[in-house]
Design an enzyme around this catalytic site. Structure first.
Site: not given
Ligand SMILES: NC(=O)c1ccc[n+]([C@@H]2O[C@H](COP(=O)([O-])OP(=O)(O)OC[C@H]3O[C@@H](n4cnc5c(N)ncnc54)[C@H](O)[C@@H]3O)[C@@H](O)[C@H]2O)c1
Length: 283
Positions: A121, A142, A192
């Protein structure tokens, strides 16, 4: 570098990763979705299936087409299964050390001509790329939550990212039926950095008890035309992730991105929003 992306790896099956896997399958790619948690993989696949079932009900897909799409997605708990992917899109937690350690591993595993993309992000693409020996093939991709619905993919490019790599990721994004914007690698990129101004101020307003959470959300929705208010958005996107984003921006730009204590305490208490059943609201 590969000439066209046909096989996509997605690392992390959480809020973002499962949606990215679904979009890649819809873009005619074969997909491998990897997570360290079997439960997250199961949940991610169930959510994808649910959306395709809805498309069948609405007549947008036949049930045969939905079955074919699902056959394109394989799941695994072994990162080595990414070896022959043309691109791996990482969507694991927003922690720089974890991303760098992961990219260093991916660099060893995934074929050399492939691209490594991150859904971060706000973290530096250039710094993540420095953990690999292929910084010309590392890029940001992203997506916004929910990835299946939101129209934009922001594409931040690192100092060494090549034009061919950018072109391939723009092409993949279009095949996912998304619009793109390409931008410089600065903390928070465009979306962001601007959004965090509102979100961080909302956490201070929360601490000041200026009005109820419901009324603040109502004000922003009705006065500014936003689809949801800031506290609904915190709960929807994950307060843990949003606080990490704000902390990253604070480190880069200073205290204007200092998150309020009430919101930080929610993270300390494990109340991350919809995904844990409690955040600013109770689910
Ligand atoms: N939530 C949002 O609105 C959003 C929007 C855009 C970008 N992002 C970015 O996307 C990324 C993920 O965010 P999210 O909201 O999906 O998080 P989340 O917590 O929903 O999912 C993360 C996943 O990664 C897995 N995980 C953790 N460590 C791991 C590893 N070493 N190897 C494989 N899997 C692993 C976890 O089990 C989990 O399923 C972050 O960098 C976040 O900043 C999030």
């Amino acid at each position: 570098m590969v000439d066209r992306i046909e096989k996509v790896g997605v690392l992390g099956a959480g809020l973002m990763g499962h949606g990215i896997a679904q979009l890649a399958a819809q873009a005619d790619c074969s997909v491998i979705l990897v997570d360290i948690s079997a439960k997250e993989l199961e949940k991610g696949i169930a959510k994808i299936q649910k959306l395709w079932n809805k498309d069948v009900e609405k007549g947008k897909l036949t049930s045969e087409q939905a079955d074919e799409l699902m056959k394109r997605i394989k799941t695994s708990m072994d990162i080595n299964d990414f070896a022959d992917c043309d691109v791996v899109i990482e969507a694991i937690p927003e922690i720089m050390d974890l991303k760098k350690e992961t990219f260093a591993k991916l660099d060893q595993i995934v074929k050399p001509e492939a691209i490594l993309a991150t859904n971060t992000s706000q973290l530096s693409i250039t710094e993540i790329a420095s953990a690999t020996g292929r910084s010309d093939r590392v890029i940001g991709m992203h997506f916004f939550y929910p990835a299946q619905v939101m129209k934009l993919i922001e594409i931040p490019v690192g100092e060494h990212t090549s034009q061919k790599c950018i072109d391939l990721i723009v092409d993949l994004s279009r095949r996912m039926k998304k619009e793109t914007i390409v931008c410089r690698d600065t903390p928070g990129f465009i979306v962001n950095r601007l959004l965090a101004g509102l979100m961080v101020e909302a956490t201070r307003v929360y601490d000041e008890q200026l009005a109820s959470v419901e009324d603040i959300d109502k004000a922003i929705k009705l006065a500014l035309g936003h689809p949801m208010g800031p506290f609904q958005l915190f709960d929807f996107s994950g307060i843990d992730t949003m606080v990490r984003v704000a902390d990253g921006l604070r480190a880069a730009y200073g205290d204007r991105f200092c998150i309020g204590i009430g919101t930080r305490n929610k993270v300390r208490a494990g109340d991350y929003g919809q995904k844990t059943g409690r955040g600013f609201y109770v689910y």
